[in-house]
Motif scaffolding. Structure first.
Motif, PDB file in Angstrom:
ATOM      1  N   GLN A 195       0.811  -1.222   0.000  1.00 43.44           N
ATOM      2  CA  GLN A 195       0.000   0.000   0.000  1.00 43.44           C
ATOM      3  C   GLN A 195       0.843   1.271   0.000  1.00 43.44           C
ATOM      4  O   GLN A 195       0.401   2.322   0.447  1.00 43.44           O
ATOM      5  CB  GLN A 195      -0.918  -0.003   1.230  1.00 43.44           C
ATOM      6  N   TYR A 196       2.064   1.160  -0.504  1.00 41.23           N
ATOM      7  CA  TYR A 196       2.978   2.305  -0.521  1.00 41.23           C
ATOM      8  C   TYR A 196       3.731   2.264  -1.848  1.00 41.23           C
ATOM      9  O   TYR A 196       4.831   1.722  -1.952  1.00 41.23           O
ATOM     10  CB  TYR A 196       3.929   2.230   0.667  1.00 41.23           C
ATOM     11  N   ASP A 197       3.105   2.844  -2.887  1.00 37.82           N
ATOM     12  CA  ASP A 197       3.652   2.743  -4.238  1.00 37.82           C
ATOM     13  C   ASP A 197       5.054   3.314  -4.351  1.00 37.82           C
ATOM     14  O   ASP A 197       5.900   2.783  -5.085  1.00 37.82           O
ATOM     15  CB  ASP A 197       2.726   3.444  -5.236  1.00 37.82           C
ATOM     16  N   ALA A 198       5.322   4.407  -3.615  1.00 37.07           N
ATOM     17  CA  ALA A 198       6.649   5.026  -3.700  1.00 37.07           C
ATOM     18  C   ALA A 198       7.742   4.070  -3.233  1.00 37.07           C
ATOM     19  O   ALA A 198       8.890   4.154  -3.695  1.00 37.07           O
ATOM     20  CB  ALA A 198       6.680   6.304  -2.876  1.00 37.07           C
ATOM     21  N   GLY A 199       7.395   3.155  -2.333  1.00 34.84           N
ATOM     22  CA  GLY A 199       8.374   2.183  -1.847  1.00 34.84           C
ATOM     23  C   GLY A 199       8.746   1.143  -2.871  1.00 34.84           C
ATOM     24  O   GLY A 199       9.739   0.413  -2.700  1.00 34.84           O
ATOM     25  N   ASN A 200       7.943   1.040  -3.924  1.00 34.66           N
ATOM     26  CA  ASN A 200       8.221   0.074  -4.997  1.00 34.66           C
ATOM     27  C   ASN A 200       8.896   0.732  -6.194  1.00 34.66           C
ATOM     28  O   ASN A 200       8.963   0.141  -7.272  1.00 34.66           O
ATOM     29  CB  ASN A 200       6.936  -0.622  -5.424  1.00 34.66           C
ATOM     30  N   PRO A 216       6.698  -6.527  -7.334  1.00 36.98           N
ATOM     31  CA  PRO A 216       7.145  -7.447  -6.280  1.00 36.98           C
ATOM     32  C   PRO A 216       6.542  -8.839  -6.436  1.00 36.98           C
ATOM     33  O   PRO A 216       5.402  -9.002  -6.875  1.00 36.98           O
ATOM     34  CB  PRO A 216       6.636  -6.785  -4.996  1.00 36.98           C
ATOM     35  N   SER A 217       7.311  -9.835  -6.053  1.00 33.36           N
ATOM     36  CA  SER A 217       6.801 -11.203  -6.023  1.00 33.36           C
ATOM     37  C   SER A 217       6.247 -11.548  -4.649  1.00 33.36           C
ATOM     38  O   SER A 217       5.525 -12.536  -4.491  1.00 33.36           O
ATOM     39  CB  SER A 217       7.909 -12.183  -6.397  1.00 33.36           C
ATOM     40  N   LEU A 218       6.566 -10.723  -3.645  1.00 31.38           N
ATOM     41  CA  LEU A 218       6.024 -10.898  -2.300  1.00 31.38           C
ATOM     42  C   LEU A 218       5.853  -9.501  -1.710  1.00 31.38           C
ATOM     43  O   LEU A 218       6.775  -8.688  -1.754  1.00 31.38           O
ATOM     44  CB  LEU A 218       6.984 -11.734  -1.440  1.00 31.38           C
ATOM     45  N   ILE A 219       4.668  -9.204  -1.172  1.00 30.88           N
ATOM     46  CA  ILE A 219       4.388  -7.846  -0.704  1.00 30.88           C
ATOM     47  C   ILE A 219       3.957  -7.857   0.759  1.00 30.88           C
ATOM     48  O   ILE A 219       3.451  -8.858   1.278  1.00 30.88           O
ATOM     49  CB  ILE A 219       3.316  -7.139  -1.557  1.00 30.88           C
ATOM     50  N   GLY A 235      13.950 -12.917  -0.259  1.00 35.38           N
ATOM     51  CA  GLY A 235      14.105 -12.110  -1.458  1.00 35.38           C
ATOM     52  C   GLY A 235      14.968 -10.891  -1.233  1.00 35.38           C
ATOM     53  O   GLY A 235      15.613 -10.725  -0.183  1.00 35.38           O
ATOM     54  N   ILE A 236      14.972 -10.004  -2.242  1.00 36.95           N
ATOM     55  CA  ILE A 236      15.731  -8.756  -2.216  1.00 36.95           C
ATOM     56  C   ILE A 236      14.780  -7.616  -1.863  1.00 36.95           C
ATOM     57  O   ILE A 236      13.687  -7.515  -2.422  1.00 36.95           O
ATOM     58  CB  ILE A 236      16.376  -8.495  -3.590  1.00 36.95           C
ATOM     59  N   ALA A 237      15.203  -6.757  -0.938  1.00 36.87           N
ATOM     60  CA  ALA A 237      14.367  -5.636  -0.506  1.00 36.87           C
ATOM     61  C   ALA A 237      15.148  -4.336  -0.617  1.00 36.87           C
ATOM     62  O   ALA A 237      16.380  -4.322  -0.556  1.00 36.87           O
ATOM     63  CB  ALA A 237      13.900  -5.838   0.934  1.00 36.87           C
ATOM     64  N   CYS A 238      14.415  -3.248  -0.775  1.00 36.25           N
ATOM     65  CA  CYS A 238      15.006  -1.909  -0.773  1.00 36.25           C
ATOM     66  C   CYS A 238      14.513  -1.214   0.489  1.00 36.25           C
ATOM     67  O   CYS A 238      13.329  -0.853   0.583  1.00 36.25           O
ATOM     68  CB  CYS A 238      14.591  -1.143  -2.031  1.00 36.25           C
ATOM     69  N   LEU A 239      15.408  -1.036   1.463  1.00 34.62           N
ATOM     70  CA  LEU A 239      15.001  -0.571   2.786  1.00 34.62           C
ATOM     71  C   LEU A 239      15.881   0.568   3.270  1.00 34.62           C
ATOM     72  O   LEU A 239      17.037   0.703   2.866  1.00 34.62           O
ATOM     73  CB  LEU A 239      15.063  -1.732   3.789  1.00 34.62           C
ATOM     74  N   ALA A 240      15.324   1.378   4.164  1.00 38.85           N
ATOM     75  CA  ALA A 240      16.025   2.554   4.682  1.00 38.85           C
ATOM     76  C   ALA A 240      17.220   2.168   5.538  1.00 38.85           C
ATOM     77  O   ALA A 240      17.214   1.147   6.243  1.00 38.85           O
ATOM     78  CB  ALA A 240      15.050   3.411   5.493  1.00 38.85           C
ATOM     79  N   ASP A 241      18.215   3.027   5.507  1.00 39.41           N
ATOM     80  CA  ASP A 241      19.436   2.802   6.271  1.00 39.41           C
ATOM     81  C   ASP A 241      19.170   2.722   7.763  1.00 39.41           C
ATOM     82  O   ASP A 241      19.772   1.914   8.472  1.00 39.41           O
ATOM     83  CB  ASP A 241      20.427   3.938   5.970  1.00 39.41           C
ATOM     84  N   PHE A 242      18.246   3.554   8.274  1.00 44.44           N
ATOM     85  CA  PHE A 242      18.041   3.606   9.721  1.00 44.44           C
ATOM     86  C   PHE A 242      17.549   2.296  10.299  1.00 44.44           C
ATOM     87  O   PHE A 242      17.752   2.016  11.477  1.00 44.44           O
ATOM     88  CB  PHE A 242      17.097   4.759  10.111  1.00 44.44           C
ATOM     89  N   MET A 243      16.893   1.453   9.477  1.00 48.51           N
ATOM     90  CA  MET A 243      16.354   0.199   9.990  1.00 48.51           C
ATOM     91  C   MET A 243      17.208  -1.013   9.661  1.00 48.51           C
ATOM     92  O   MET A 243      16.933  -2.117  10.146  1.00 48.51           O
ATOM     93  CB  MET A 243      14.922  -0.021   9.461  1.00 48.51           C
TER      94      MET A 243
END
Length: 293
Positions: A195-200, A216-219, A235-243
């Motif tokens: 539910q967060y298009d910008a994250g994709n 994504p193949s898994l959401i 899988g591979i994720a794109c995540l923020a540095d702080f977390m």
């Protein structure tokens, strides 16, 4: 001659209230006094800020530019005064803060003990919503939001910018291999937001542009859930540095395609309505959080 803040405040009050007489009532001055302040301001600036008719006042182009700057100056002065008052006054009361679960867990919770020791009479109420909420509907004083801001009715303070990393666990990379270029991602399991298009939209340069929109193949709805899925080799994720900083340092997650990162860091803001009864509690928490980050 230099302009002063009192004249700027008169000018802003006239624009906000619509008439000289209404501004005079708001400021507790006479209409003639307000008129003199405007004339004095225009004389010092050597330009006309308002075009006056018998029916209404219209901002000139110079007036529009000056209004924006004047508002910023007056807000900055208010905040400076509040910061001094914070040192003198004992703050108390409830402060409701909402943030997506990753930010709450990794950036707020670790510092709660220190904040409570500094301000023991402020009662924190922490909630986590991974979607944008209406502050009034949820009775929230401060919300932390990632990415570009859309609601212009809120005040905002920039907290920091966080890089986003493309990551996978060593187990996943051993099983599926490490992509050598952005095009190779089409052959991999990609973890994304429901539910967060910008994250994709990942910050990767490739032959088609500066960003990569993934399927994504898994959401999941939460970045924290995506982090856990990545840690479990899904899988591979794109995540923020702080977390993910600690996961990277410990080797639980590995960087992928660092050469393709376009430098588009994720902006993090605190948003809130200006409420005079809450202003000092909000100010002290945001100042504390900004320093902690």
């Amino acid at each position: 001659m230099r302009i002063n803040s009192d004249d700027m405040a008169v000018f802003v009050a006239v624009i906000d209230s619509g008439t000289l007489s209404a501004a005079a009532t708001q400021l507790g001055q006479t209409t003639s006094g307000v008129s003199r302040a405007l004339s004095r301001l225009e004389e010092k600036l050597a330009t006309s800020l308002l075009t006056r008719t018998t029916r209404r006042m219209v901002l000139t182009e110079e007036g529009k530019l000056f209004l924006e700057k004047a508002r910023a100056v007056l807000i900055a002065m208010d905040e400076a005064e509040e910061s001094i008052q914070l040192r003198r006054q004992k703050l108390a009361g409830r402060l409701r803060i909402d943030a997506a679960s990753p930010f709450m867990l990794h950036c707020i919770v670790p510092h709660v003990a220190q904040f409570r020791a500094m301000y023991p009479d402020i009662t924190l109420e922490l909630t986590s919503n991974d979607q944008i909420i209406d502050l009034l509907e949820h009775r929230t004083d401060i919300a932390i939001r990632m990415g570009p801001l859309q609601d212009s009715t809120l005040r905002a303070r920039a907290l920091r910018a966080s890089p986003r990393h493309l990551l996978a666990s060593p187990e996943y990379l051993q099983r599926y291999g490490t992509p050598a270029n952005v095009e190779d991602l089409a052959q991999h399991q990609l973890l994304g937001f429901s539910q967060y298009d910008a994250g994709n939209v990942w910050p990767l340069r490739h032959n088609g542009g500066e960003h990569l929109a993934i399927s994504p193949s898994l959401i999941a709805s939460s970045g924290e859930t995506l982090r856990q899925l990545a840690l479990y080799g899904q899988g591979i994720a794109c995540l923020a540095d702080f977390m993910t900083r600690e996961d990277i340092a410990a080797g639980r997650l590995k960087h992928i395609l660092t050469h393709a990162y376009n430098g588009d860091d994720q902006q993090i803001h605190a948003v809130y309505y200006r409420n005079t009864q809450l202003t000092q509690r909000i100010s002290c928490f945001l100042a504390f959080l900004q320093e902690a980050l």
